[in-house]
Design a protein around this motif. Structure first.
Motif, short mmCIF file in Angstrom:
data_model
loop_
_atom_site.label_atom_id
_atom_site.label_comp_id
_atom_site.label_asym_id
_atom_site.label_seq_id
_atom_site.Cartn_x
_atom_site.Cartn_y
_atom_site.Cartn_z
N UNK A 115 0.83 -1.20 0.00
CA UNK A 115 0.00 0.00 0.00
C UNK A 115 0.86 1.25 0.00
N UNK A 116 1.98 1.22 0.72
CA UNK A 116 2.89 2.36 0.74
C UNK A 116 3.48 2.62 -0.62
N UNK A 117 3.81 1.55 -1.37
CA UNK A 117 4.34 1.71 -2.71
C UNK A 117 3.33 2.36 -3.64
N UNK A 118 2.06 1.97 -3.52
CA UNK A 118 1.01 2.56 -4.34
C UNK A 118 0.85 4.04 -4.02
N UNK A 119 0.85 4.38 -2.75
CA UNK A 119 0.72 5.80 -2.36
C UNK A 119 1.92 6.61 -2.85
N UNK A 120 3.10 6.04 -2.74
CA UNK A 120 4.30 6.72 -3.24
C UNK A 120 4.18 6.96 -4.74
N UNK A 130 12.41 1.23 -3.46
CA UNK A 130 12.48 -0.22 -3.35
C UNK A 130 13.16 -0.56 -2.04
N UNK A 131 12.49 -1.30 -1.20
CA UNK A 131 13.10 -1.74 0.04
C UNK A 131 14.32 -2.60 -0.27
N UNK A 132 15.44 -2.28 0.36
CA UNK A 132 16.64 -3.07 0.16
C UNK A 132 17.52 -2.61 -0.99
N UNK A 133 17.21 -1.46 -1.61
CA UNK A 133 18.03 -0.99 -2.73
C UNK A 133 19.47 -0.74 -2.30
N UNK A 134 19.65 -0.08 -1.17
CA UNK A 134 21.01 0.24 -0.70
C UNK A 134 21.81 -1.04 -0.47
N UNK A 229 20.59 6.29 -0.79
CA UNK A 229 19.94 5.64 -1.91
C UNK A 229 18.48 5.45 -1.63
N UNK A 230 17.68 5.36 -2.72
CA UNK A 230 16.23 5.36 -2.57
C UNK A 230 15.75 4.22 -1.72
N UNK A 231 14.99 4.53 -0.68
CA UNK A 231 14.33 3.55 0.16
C UNK A 231 15.24 2.42 0.60
N UNK A 232 16.30 2.76 1.33
CA UNK A 232 17.18 1.74 1.87
C UNK A 232 16.45 0.84 2.83
#
Length: 232
Positions: A115-120, A130-134, A229-232
């Motif tokens: 749901x957070x990804x959709x809102x973003x 993306x969770x875990x990008x870093x 980095x985006x959404x570490x």
């Protein structure tokens, strides 16, 4: 009153699509306006339903989901695009980053993350999360450690010779945050062609052919930190 986020779901697995519809529909701020199981249905649904966000599977029965995402991004610059995947490998994540999607989420992720990804995606379509990008960047940098960088320059030599201007460091920070080139242009109040020039020069200095490689090189040289980095 705040308007509801309109969502179209494209997923080839009927049960998965049903579960997504139930999950997303349970949120009062999100409305499902269309769904389909094939990539070939996506363009017509976007045109007819005018969604704020498209949620699609990375592996569709009739097409590569990331290729579809690229086509949608090229045609609809303001559209939020969330890619769901059962393939949480780093290579798939980096492909998503280069494709220009808004968010990359594993199908095993918690409901709140989906749901957070959709809102973003609804409010920041041009910014990648993306969770875990870093951690993915760190892993790839570790694998590359000890290997010559592009143009046969070692990381150590590059670190000594590399000098970024304040503007190039600003662009690097925005790239690390996941902003697309058009979004960088808007943020810096410059033309799109100027932003492309900044990015091109930065890639050249880093010896990188694309964003993913640029991020890995910058991370390895200490030019960016994992938390940038985006959404570490």
């Amino acid at each position: 009153m705040r308007s509801s986020i309109k969502v179209v779901i494209i997923d080839g697995h009927t049960l998965t699509r049903y579960g997504l519809v139930r999950l997303v529909s349970a949120d009062a701020d999100i409305t499902i306006v269309g769904e389909g199981g094939l990539a070939s249905e996506a363009h017509a649904l976007v045109v007819s339903k005018h969604p704020d966000v498209v949620v699609l599977d990375v592996a569709l029965p009739d097409a590569d989901g990331l290729r579809l995402a690229r086509e949608l991004r090229d045609r609809h610059s303001e559209l939020g695009i969330v890619v769901l995947t059962a393939q949480a490998e780093d290579d798939v994540l980096f492909r998503a980053l280069e494709t220009g999607v808004s968010a990359f989420v594993a199908k095993t992720a918690p409901t709140t993350e989906v749901l957070g990804a959709i809102r973003h995606a609804a409010v920041a379509a041009a910014s990648f999360t993306a969770t875990g990008l870093a951690h993915a960047v760190a892993r790839r940098s570790q694998v590359a450690a000890g290997q010559p960088a592009i143009s046969q320059v070692t990381a150590g030599d590059l670190a000594v010779s590399l000098t970024l201007s304040p503007r190039e460091r600003e662009v690097l920070t925005l790239l690390a945050a996941g902003l697309s080139v058009p979004a960088i242009a808007a943020t810096l109040f410059v033309s799109l062609s100027t932003a492309k020039t900044y990015v091109s020069r930065l890639y050249e200095k880093l010896g990188a052919p694309n964003r993913a490689n640029a991020m890995m090189t910058a991370f390895r040289l200490g030019l960016i930190k994992p938390e940038l980095t985006a959404s570490a």
